[in-house]
Design a protein around this motif. Structure first.
Motif, short mmCIF file in Angstrom:
data_model
loop_
_atom_site.label_atom_id
_atom_site.label_comp_id
_atom_site.label_asym_id
_atom_site.label_seq_id
_atom_site.Cartn_x
_atom_site.Cartn_y
_atom_site.Cartn_z
N TYR A 17 0.83 -1.21 0.00
CA TYR A 17 0.00 0.00 0.00
C TYR A 17 0.86 1.26 0.00
O TYR A 17 0.64 2.18 -0.81
CB TYR A 17 -0.93 0.01 1.21
CG TYR A 17 -1.75 1.28 1.31
CD1 TYR A 17 -2.91 1.44 0.54
CD2 TYR A 17 -1.35 2.33 2.14
CE1 TYR A 17 -3.65 2.61 0.61
CE2 TYR A 17 -2.09 3.50 2.21
CZ TYR A 17 -3.23 3.64 1.45
OH TYR A 17 -3.95 4.81 1.51
N ASN A 23 1.09 8.54 2.22
CA ASN A 23 0.26 9.16 3.25
C ASN A 23 1.05 9.12 4.56
O ASN A 23 0.99 8.13 5.31
CB ASN A 23 -1.07 8.42 3.39
CG ASN A 23 -2.05 9.14 4.31
OD1 ASN A 23 -1.64 9.80 5.27
ND2 ASN A 23 -3.33 9.01 4.02
N ILE A 25 0.88 10.64 7.45
CA ILE A 25 0.18 10.55 8.74
C ILE A 25 -0.30 9.13 8.99
O ILE A 25 -0.07 8.56 10.07
CB ILE A 25 -1.00 11.54 8.78
CG1 ILE A 25 -0.50 12.98 8.71
CG2 ILE A 25 -1.83 11.32 10.05
CD1 ILE A 25 -1.59 14.02 8.65
N LEU A 26 -0.94 8.54 8.00
CA LEU A 26 -1.43 7.16 8.13
C LEU A 26 -0.27 6.20 8.36
O LEU A 26 -0.37 5.28 9.19
CB LEU A 26 -2.22 6.76 6.88
CG LEU A 26 -2.77 5.33 6.86
CD1 LEU A 26 -3.73 5.11 8.03
CD2 LEU A 26 -3.44 5.02 5.54
N GLU A 27 0.81 6.41 7.63
CA GLU A 27 1.97 5.54 7.77
C GLU A 27 2.54 5.61 9.18
O GLU A 27 2.89 4.59 9.78
CB GLU A 27 3.05 5.91 6.75
CG GLU A 27 4.25 4.96 6.78
CD GLU A 27 5.28 5.33 5.74
OE1 GLU A 27 6.03 4.44 5.30
OE2 GLU A 27 5.36 6.52 5.37
N LYS A 28 2.66 6.81 9.73
CA LYS A 28 3.20 6.99 11.08
C LYS A 28 2.30 6.34 12.13
O LYS A 28 2.80 5.70 13.06
CB LYS A 28 3.38 8.47 11.39
CG LYS A 28 4.55 9.11 10.65
CD LYS A 28 4.66 10.60 10.97
CE LYS A 28 5.82 11.23 10.21
NZ LYS A 28 5.91 12.70 10.47
N VAL A 29 0.99 6.50 11.96
CA VAL A 29 0.04 5.90 12.90
C VAL A 29 0.11 4.37 12.87
O VAL A 29 0.20 3.71 13.90
CB VAL A 29 -1.40 6.37 12.61
CG1 VAL A 29 -2.41 5.57 13.43
CG2 VAL A 29 -1.55 7.86 12.90
N LEU A 30 0.11 3.81 11.66
CA LEU A 30 0.19 2.36 11.51
C LEU A 30 1.53 1.82 12.00
O LEU A 30 1.60 0.76 12.63
CB LEU A 30 -0.04 1.96 10.05
CG LEU A 30 -1.47 2.04 9.54
CD1 LEU A 30 -1.53 1.75 8.05
CD2 LEU A 30 -2.38 1.08 10.31
#
Length: 203
Positions: A17, A23, A25-30
């Motif tokens: 993905y 992305n 922000i999404l990458e850091k959160v995941l």
């Protein structure tokens, strides 16, 4: 066993993905959540690892009522100092051996994350690391894997030509497993200049 397979599957999905979609922000959160998941998964494993029974046996033999120096003198040929200090702290507060592994897993994944952070696709790096470095090496041979994680940080310093931090990371790895000391020879090549004297000293 299935949980390791599922974990690997999710890493594959994340790596694909983020290879095609950016992305941050999404990458850091995941990344944060999945790393925490791995810390707990590997840190609180039970009876898993090539040296598990030796580490647990040595931990059970620690007399928390003795002074630190007495314990060091008794166990100096069985554990490097960093591993022993963490074991003694956990023993003093009456926790099981699992918490030693948990603390060491925190250290390992922090170091691994710092090293991986410089790559574009962090989950792809994790995908590469997961089968051997994490499941076999870290879950199997805890002290060696902690030393290895500090070696990864020393490589960052080597590439940036930072002598002091390179030596510091080698030393931190050394107090968990003495084998890392062999990589001090890289200090000879930190300026990337090759000559006969350096080759001779390395050999």
């Amino acid at each position: 066993m299935p949980i390791y397979v599922y974990s690997y599957f999710f890493i594959i999905i994340f790596s694909i993905y983020f290879h095609n979609n950016k992305n941050n922000i999404l990458e850091k959160v995941l990344w944060l959540n999945f790393t925490l998941f791995l810390v707990f998964l590997i840190g609180f494993r039970h009876n898993i690892g090539g040296d598990w029974w030796v580490y647990e046996q040595n931990y059970d033999l620690i007399d928390k009522n003795k002074s630190f120096l007495e314990i060091v003198n008794k166990y100096k040929f069985k554990s490097e100092l960093g591993f022993l200090i963490i074991s003694l702290i956990v023993k003093k507060i009456n926790l099981s051996f699992h918490y030693v592994n948990f603390i060491l897993s925190i250290i390992f994944f922090i170091n691994l994350s710092i090293f991986i952070n410089k790559f574009k696709n962090k989950f792809l790096c994790l995908l590469i690391c997961f089968p051997i470095i994490i499941l076999i090496f870290h879950a199997g041979f805890i002290r060696q894997s902690i030393a290895f994680s500090f070696f990864l940080l020393s490589l960052n310093s080597f590439l940036k030509k930072r002598n002091i931090s390179f030596i510091l990371y080698i030393f931190l790895g050394f107090i968990f497993h003495s084998s890392i000391i062999v990589f001090l020879f890289l200090l000879l090549f930190i300026d990337q200049k090759l000559n006969i004297a350096k080759i001779f000293l390395t050999l």
